[in-house]
Enzyme design. Structure first.
Site, PDB file in Angstrom:
ATOM      1  N   GLY A   1       0.829  -1.192   0.000  1.00 34.13           N
ATOM      2  CA  GLY A   1       0.000   0.000   0.000  1.00 34.13           C
ATOM      3  C   GLY A   1       0.859   1.234   0.000  1.00 34.13           C
TER       4      GLY A   1
ATOM      5  CG  MET B   1       3.894  12.377   3.799  1.00 36.32           C
ATOM      6  SD  MET B   1       5.185  13.374   3.036  1.00 36.32           S
ATOM      7  CE  MET B   1       4.425  14.995   3.091  1.00 36.32           C
TER       8      MET B   1
ATOM      9  CB  VAL C   1       3.490  -0.327   3.419  1.00 39.72           C
ATOM     10  CG1 VAL C   1       3.754  -1.537   4.308  1.00 39.72           C
ATOM     11  CG2 VAL C   1       3.281   0.917   4.274  1.00 39.72           C
TER      12      VAL C   1
ATOM     13  CE  LYS D   1       4.055   3.035   7.181  1.00 43.26           C
ATOM     14  NZ  LYS D   1       3.146   3.641   8.174  1.00 43.26           N
TER      15      LYS D   1
ATOM     16  CG  ASP E   1      -4.231   9.117   9.152  1.00 46.11           C
ATOM     17  OD1 ASP E   1      -5.408   9.459   8.901  1.00 46.11           O
ATOM     18  OD2 ASP E   1      -3.426   8.732   8.280  1.00 46.11           O
TER      19      ASP E   1
END
Length: 338
Positions: free
Chosen positions: A33, A37, A40, A55, A149
């Site tokens: 994904g 910014m 992954v 990541k 988030d």
């Protein structure tokens, strides 16, 4: 610039060109994904021979000294949290000018994929997922970490252990140091870190945030798990930001008929505009929600009554103990009027 270390590029397209390459001792195997910014990847830890989620943060982040310092500090804090519903961080560092985080690879799918496939969830399943996410958030808040988030894409749903625990939920993405992004000028004027459908009013206004910011975002996620859509839906981003700050949330029971009205007050408190009017912790919120959902369960139906007999019927026989009395009344001759 002479002597500068060239960072590993993260192209905008799906084919990053990193597949099959080694980064900090990890062999990149596939993309899982990406966001604005970071990207992954599924990768192989060549030292311990295990699969991890790797990541890689955008190269411009590594060029900001303040961000790099905060990244190192907050990654250590995130790695120190030992909680069953937080994705464990194995390692964080910098290589070739790129910041990276290696985390446990969680097979399964995120809550976004679950909702896209299944639509609104049964209340019991929504409550099971919510309590696990809430537990993870409260644990992070105890370490002075605010997620900022919380969204379906950051909630991973893996297979559970048994029929009573059919899902095991992980909260991901603590290591991106979103507070640092907003403090270092990485984000431009008028921007903030967060996802518009789930962002708290104080984040939009640029005010200080604490764990109650995550209570609000979790409230938006829970609303979506129960109704199939987040609480505020508008035609453009500015209208959506305005709604988070000023518009009252819709009633849960109106969006999904059949849910108990007691849940409306719970969601309204979780989605209060002022942090001090919300629940103090995420678990306090989901426990109140679970109680409200359970209070609305339909009562056990009583056995159906026998159909009423049609037409005139003889009176029922008197109870046995009263038969002598009734017999005397029946046997007594009526007096003729006169």
């Amino acid at each position: 610039m002479p002597g500068a270390t060239r960072g590993t590029d993260l192209p905008a397209g799906r084919d990053t060109g990193l597949l099959g390459k080694k980064i900090a001792g990890y062999l990149v195997q596939g993309e899982l994904g990406r966001g604005g910014m970071a990207v992954v990847y599924r990768a192989r830890d060549l030292r311990l021979d295990r699969t991890v989620a790797l990541k890689l943060l955008a190269p411009e982040l590594a060029r900001n000294d303040t961000f790099r310092k905060r990244f190192a500090h907050e990654s250590k804090v995130a790695a120190a949290i030992d909680h069953p519903h937080i994705v464990p961080v194995f390692e964080a560092g910098e290589t070739e000018g790129v910041l990276y985080i290696a985390m446990r690879y969680v097979p399964g799918q995120d809550l976004r994929a679950v909702l896209d496939r299944e639509g609104p969830l049964p209340p019991a399943k929504a409550a099971r997922i919510a309590v696990q996410v809430a537990s993870a958030l409260d644990a992070a808040h105890a370490h002075d970490l605010v997620h900022r988030d919380v969204k379906p894409g950051n909630i991973l749903v893996a297979e559970g252990t048994d029929s009573e625990h059919p899902e095991h939920v992980y909260l991901a993405d603590f290591g991106l140091t979103k507070k640092s992004l907003s403090l270092t000028g990485i984000t431009t004027v008028g921007q903030f870190v967060g996802t518009l459908d789930y962002v708290a009013p104080e984040q939009i206004a640029g005010r200080p945030v604490d764990g109650r910011c995550d209570v609000y975002s979790l409230g938006c996620v829970v609303f979506e798990t129960l109704t199939g859509a987040p609480p505020f839906r508008r035609d453009d981003d500015m209208a959506l930001l305005w709604a988070h700050q000023y518009d009252p949330p819709p009633r849960l029971s109106a969006e999904r008929p059949g849910l108990p009205e007691a849940a409306d007050a719970v969601l309204a408190k979780a989605l209060a505009k002022a942090p001090e009017e919300r629940y103090g912790t995420c678990l306090e919120f989901v426990f109140a929600l679970r109680t409200a959902l359970e209070s609305g369960r339909p009562a056990v139906a009583a056995p159906a009554a026998a159909p009423a007999p049609q037409g005139p019927q003889p009176p029922p026989e008197p109870p046995r103990w009263a038969q002598p009395v009734f017999r005397g009344i029946v046997e007594r001759p009526e007096r003729s009027p006169g």
